[in-house]
Design a protein around this motif. Sequence first.
Motif, mmCIF file in Angstrom:
data_model
loop_
_atom_site.group_PDB
_atom_site.id
_atom_site.type_symbol
_atom_site.label_atom_id
_atom_site.label_comp_id
_atom_site.label_asym_id
_atom_site.label_seq_id
_atom_site.Cartn_x
_atom_site.Cartn_y
_atom_site.Cartn_z
ATOM 1 N N PHE A 111 -2.308 2.536 12.732
ATOM 2 C CA PHE A 111 -2.063 1.167 12.270
ATOM 3 C C PHE A 111 -1.952 0.181 13.423
ATOM 4 O O PHE A 111 -2.344 -0.980 13.294
ATOM 5 N N HIS A 135 -4.138 3.307 -2.303
ATOM 6 C CA HIS A 135 -5.299 3.561 -1.433
ATOM 7 C C HIS A 135 -5.673 5.043 -1.531
ATOM 8 O O HIS A 135 -5.538 5.806 -0.563
ATOM 9 N N VAL A 185 3.465 4.252 4.940
ATOM 10 C CA VAL A 185 2.737 5.449 5.373
ATOM 11 C C VAL A 185 3.571 6.145 6.461
ATOM 12 O O VAL A 185 4.253 5.482 7.249
ATOM 13 N N GLN A 191 0.977 8.199 11.432
ATOM 14 C CA GLN A 191 -0.138 7.247 11.476
ATOM 15 C C GLN A 191 0.196 5.958 12.233
ATOM 16 O O GLN A 191 -0.495 4.949 12.106
ATOM 17 N N TYR A 221 -12.129 7.059 8.177
ATOM 18 C CA TYR A 221 -10.869 6.521 7.653
ATOM 19 C C TYR A 221 -10.535 5.165 8.290
ATOM 20 O O TYR A 221 -10.101 4.233 7.608
ATOM 21 N N GLU A 266 -10.300 4.547 -1.244
ATOM 22 C CA GLU A 266 -11.157 4.350 -0.059
ATOM 23 C C GLU A 266 -12.595 4.012 -0.469
ATOM 24 O O GLU A 266 -13.246 3.181 0.152
ATOM 25 N N ASP A 303 -10.101 1.346 6.728
ATOM 26 C CA ASP A 303 -8.894 0.531 6.837
ATOM 27 C C ASP A 303 -9.181 -0.857 7.434
ATOM 28 O O ASP A 303 -8.467 -1.815 7.122
ATOM 29 N N GLY A 312 -7.232 8.628 -1.536
ATOM 30 C CA GLY A 312 -8.220 9.292 -0.688
ATOM 31 C C GLY A 312 -9.316 9.864 -1.573
ATOM 32 O O GLY A 312 -9.273 11.025 -1.943
ATOM 33 N N ASP A 372 0.884 -1.169 0.000
ATOM 34 C CA ASP A 372 0.000 0.000 0.000
ATOM 35 C C ASP A 372 0.918 1.214 0.000
ATOM 36 O O ASP A 372 1.643 1.448 0.968
HETATM 37 N N1 ARG Z 1 -4.403 8.982 1.829
HETATM 38 C C1 ARG Z 1 -3.733 8.838 3.092
HETATM 39 C C2 ARG Z 1 -2.930 10.115 3.407
HETATM 40 O O1 ARG Z 1 -2.609 10.880 2.497
HETATM 41 C C3 ARG Z 1 -2.780 7.663 3.147
HETATM 42 C C4 ARG Z 1 -3.419 6.305 3.019
HETATM 43 C C5 ARG Z 1 -2.515 5.206 3.488
HETATM 44 N N2 ARG Z 1 -3.053 3.893 3.386
HETATM 45 C C6 ARG Z 1 -3.996 3.372 4.190
HETATM 46 N N3 ARG Z 1 -4.394 2.138 3.957
HETATM 47 N N4 ARG Z 1 -4.487 4.053 5.195
HETATM 48 O O2 ARG Z 1 -2.615 10.327 4.561
#
Ligand code: ARG
Length: 591
Positions: free
Chosen positions: A357, A162, A349, A353, A325, A270, A329, A164, A122
Motif C-alpha cells: 500500500f 475487493h 488489510v 501488505q 495484483y 479484482e 490496485d 480475489g 475496502d
Molecule cells: N484478496 C486480498 C487477500 O486476501 C485482499 C485484498 C485487499 N484489498 C485490496 N484493494 N488490495 O489478501
Amino acid sequence: MAGDVRSLEESTTDAVAEAMGRALPAELAGADPLVRRSEHADFQANAALSLAKKAGRKPRELAEEIAAALDPEAGLGVELSGPGFLNLTVTDRAVWRQVAARLADARLGVGTPRLGQRTVIDYSAPNIAKEMHVGHLRTTTIGDALGRLLEHVGAEVIRQNHLGDWGTQFGMLIQYLDEHPEAKWRARDLEEGASGTTSALDGLYKLARARFDAEPEFAERARRRVVALQAGDEPTLALWHELVEESEKAFQAVYDYLGIQLTPADSAGESSYNRYLADVTAELERAGVAVDSDGALCVFFDGITGPDGNPVPLIVRKSDGGYGYGTTDLATIRYRIQELKATRILYVVGAPQTLHFRMIFDTARRMGWLTDDVEAVHVSFGSVLGPGGRPFKTRAGASVRMLDLLEEAVAKARAEIETKPHTLNPDELATVARQAGIGAVKYAELSTSRTKDYTFDPERMVSFNGNTGVYLQYAHTRIRSILRKLPDDAGDTPATVSADAPMEPAERALALLTDQFAPILTEVADTLEPHRLCGYLFSLAKAFTEFYESCPVLTAEPEQVRANRVALCQLTGATLAEGLRLLGIETPERM
Ligand code: ARG
C-alpha cells in the motif's frame, strides 16, 4: 432535537478558551486549552504548563490568570494544583441537564461531524474458490464496525468487497472442472448449510492444485486456459462465472450468519478493473512514473529496497505482458478517486501488505490521482494467533475455517449461558447463544488494538467476567431487567430528570461517562481504532455496576431521586446498546 448535544468536556473547553482569550496575550490566546477528564476533579486544563515556556513565564502564574478570567456564568469550580494545572468541576445541575438532554434525543446527542465526506471502505475481500479462513475475520469485523460508525457520524460510506476473483489460479480450476465435470456435481451435492459450497470449492482447489503440480501436461493446458480467460473465450468465461457465483453465495451465508453489512451489490472484485489495466499502464508510462526494467514495466521508490540493498519495484506489467495484483490496485485507487469521488479511502488489510500500500499510495500521488484533499489509509492489523500464541493452523497445518471458529464460539457461549439460571425457552436460547457467541468473537477482535496480534481463545471470549462482549451484553440485560420492573411500562419512556436533585459520587461518575459517548465516536472516526469504543463501553458497564451497588433505583425515595436514577439506567442502557450496535454486536433483552 436531533443529535449534537455539546459534551461537558467541550463546553468546559469553550469556557477555558474564552478565559484564555481574555487573559493572555494574542500569541498565546488561541492555543488548545488541553481540557481532559481527570482523577482529581471532573476536568483538568493543562494549557498553562504547555504555554509557560513560550511565554517565558511561570506556569502557575499563567494558570492563575486564566482562572481569574473564567466567566462566573460558566458555573465552573476551579482550583490550582501542582505546577500549574487547573482542576475544574462542573455543577451537579449541569451534569443532570446533560443526562436529560442526551436521554431526550434519539441519537443520544451524537452529531454528524463527518457529514459530506464520501468514504470508501475496502474490507473482507476473500478469494474466490477458497474458503474464508481466520485471516478474513479481522478485516471483516473491523471493516464492518468502521462502516457502521462512520455512517452514524454522517459519512457517506461506500463498501467495496475487493474479491480475489482473477489470476492464474483460475486457469487451473477451470481446466480441472472442464476435464472433471463430476467434480462440479460433487460440489453441489455437498452443499449443506452455510459452509457446504465453499468447502466443496476448497476441495476442488486442492484437487486441481495436486494435478497441476503432478502433471506437466495438465499444467500446460491450465496455462492456456488463463490465456483463453483473459481473451474472453465464452465457454471459459461461463465456467469462471459459475465459480464466482458459487463462492459468492457461500461468502454471503457467512456474512449473514455474522451480521456483516456486505451484500452482492458491494462486490467489486479484482476482475472488475480488468478493463482499466491497459489504460492505467499507458498513463503511468506516459507520465514516466513507470519505466522499463528488463522487459517489465516497473515503478521504483526512494528508500524501498530489499535485503540485498537493491530497489524493490512495483511491477505494473510483467515481461510476458501480464498484469498482477499491484496493477489492479492502481486501477482501483484511480477508480475510487475519479469515479466514486471518494474523499477518504480505507483499506482494511493485514500488516503484511504494508509495503504494497505504501507503493500504491506513493504511485497514485506521483500520478496526481491522490491529492491532498483525499485521505488514503491502510487500516492495518495484526494476526490472529492460535492456542499458546502460535500461528493459527489446524493440526494438519491448514488455515482454520472461519465458520468452524464461529460455531465453536457459539457452542461455548451456549454452555456458558446454561451454567446460569435463565428463563429462556429452547428457541430463545439458540438465538441468544448465537448473539453471544458471534458478539464475543467480534468484541475480542475489536477490543484489542488492531495493530497488535491477538490470541483466539473462545473460552475467555465468552466469559461473563472481564472485558468481553458477553459481559457487556449481560450488563445491558441487567439494566433492561431493572427497567422492566417499573410499573406501567415506565421503563420505556424517558424519565423526567430534576436538575435540582442531589447527586451521589457514583451517579456523577456514571453520568459524566455517558456524556463522553459522542466524543469517543469522533475519536474512533478520526483514529480508525474501534478498541477505544470497546474500552469506553467497558468502563461504562463497570461504572454502572458501581452505581447500582451504592444507589438503589426501584426503592429510591423521594420520587425525584428515583426518576433521576431511572434516567441514568435508561441512558446507560441505550448507550451500551448503541455502542455495541456500532461495533456490529447485538444486544439481547435477556440472557
Ligand atoms: N484478496 C486480498 C487477500 O486476501 C485482499 C485484498 C485487499 N484489498 C485490496 N484493494 N488490495 O489478501
